[in-house]
Design a protein around this motif. Structure first.
Motif, mmCIF file in Angstrom:
data_model
loop_
_atom_site.group_PDB
_atom_site.id
_atom_site.type_symbol
_atom_site.label_atom_id
_atom_site.label_comp_id
_atom_site.label_asym_id
_atom_site.label_seq_id
_atom_site.Cartn_x
_atom_site.Cartn_y
_atom_site.Cartn_z
ATOM 1 N N SER A 110 15.094 19.004 3.115
ATOM 2 C CA SER A 110 16.546 19.116 2.998
ATOM 3 C C SER A 110 17.225 18.636 4.277
ATOM 4 C CB SER A 110 16.937 20.561 2.710
ATOM 5 O OG SER A 110 16.665 21.359 3.837
ATOM 6 N N HIS A 111 18.482 18.382 4.165
ATOM 7 C CA HIS A 111 19.249 17.896 5.318
ATOM 8 C C HIS A 111 19.326 18.963 6.416
ATOM 9 C CE1 HIS A 111 22.070 15.524 7.542
ATOM 10 N NE2 HIS A 111 22.955 16.507 7.534
ATOM 11 N N LEU A 112 19.335 20.224 6.027
ATOM 12 C CA LEU A 112 19.409 21.301 7.017
ATOM 13 C C LEU A 112 18.138 21.398 7.849
ATOM 14 C CD1 LEU A 112 21.117 24.065 4.871
ATOM 15 C CD2 LEU A 112 22.152 22.643 6.650
ATOM 16 N N SER A 113 16.989 21.194 7.237
ATOM 17 C CA SER A 113 15.747 21.250 8.002
ATOM 18 C C SER A 113 15.611 20.043 8.920
ATOM 19 C CB SER A 113 14.547 21.344 7.073
ATOM 20 O OG SER A 113 14.463 20.201 6.264
ATOM 21 N N GLY A 114 16.273 18.951 8.565
ATOM 22 C CA GLY A 114 16.243 17.773 9.424
ATOM 23 C C GLY A 114 16.981 17.969 10.723
ATOM 24 N N LYS A 115 17.866 18.960 10.770
ATOM 25 C CA LYS A 115 18.575 19.246 12.014
ATOM 26 C C LYS A 115 17.667 19.907 13.040
ATOM 27 C CE LYS A 115 23.155 19.716 9.990
ATOM 28 N NZ LYS A 115 24.272 20.639 9.723
ATOM 29 N N HIS A 116 16.697 20.683 12.571
ATOM 30 C CA HIS A 116 15.808 21.400 13.479
ATOM 31 C C HIS A 116 14.662 20.529 13.994
ATOM 32 C CE1 HIS A 116 17.829 25.151 12.719
ATOM 33 N NE2 HIS A 116 17.695 24.971 11.401
ATOM 34 N N TYR A 117 14.135 19.683 13.140
ATOM 35 C CA TYR A 117 12.995 18.850 13.506
ATOM 36 C C TYR A 117 13.303 17.404 13.133
ATOM 37 C CZ TYR A 117 10.613 23.334 13.564
ATOM 38 O OH TYR A 117 10.260 24.620 13.813
ATOM 39 N N SER A 120 8.920 13.890 15.041
ATOM 40 C CA SER A 120 8.088 15.024 15.462
ATOM 41 C C SER A 120 7.237 15.534 14.303
ATOM 42 C CB SER A 120 8.953 16.147 16.025
ATOM 43 O OG SER A 120 9.794 16.682 15.033
ATOM 44 N N ILE A 121 7.774 15.501 13.098
ATOM 45 C CA ILE A 121 6.991 15.924 11.933
ATOM 46 C C ILE A 121 5.833 14.970 11.698
ATOM 47 C CG2 ILE A 121 7.064 16.208 9.433
ATOM 48 C CD1 ILE A 121 9.948 17.172 9.779
ATOM 49 N N ILE A 122 6.093 13.684 11.785
ATOM 50 C CA ILE A 122 5.043 12.685 11.579
ATOM 51 C C ILE A 122 3.982 12.785 12.671
ATOM 52 C CG2 ILE A 122 4.591 10.195 11.594
ATOM 53 C CD1 ILE A 122 7.223 9.878 10.079
#
Length: 70
Positions: free
Chosen positions: A29-36, A40-42
């Motif tokens: 979601s767009h909200l989780s993209g704000k935190h990470y 960094s996930i990749i």
């Protein structure tokens, strides 16, 4: 022969895991993209999948070493 097959299986497993996790990262979601960030996930995904790739050829030793000690 065993080592070659286990390395091939490890590479295929790593590719499958990375593909699934990359697809999941795209669906975040767009909200989780704000935190990470996606980078960094990749980075975490590639590091964890690489550990599986390296460890798979040595699975045979985990169960056979106790028998070799006897």
């Amino acid at each position: 022969l065993y080592y070659q097959r286990s390395m091939t299986l490890g590479m295929e497993l790593r590719a499958a895991i990375q593909a699934e996790l990359f697809e999941k990262a795209l669906r975040l979601s767009h909200l989780s993209g704000k935190h990470y960030s996606s980078g960094s996930i990749i980075n975490l995904v590639v590091g964890d999948a690489m550990r599986l790739d390296i460890a798979l050829p040595f699975v045979h030793y985990w169960w056979s070493n106790p028998f070799q000690c006897i």
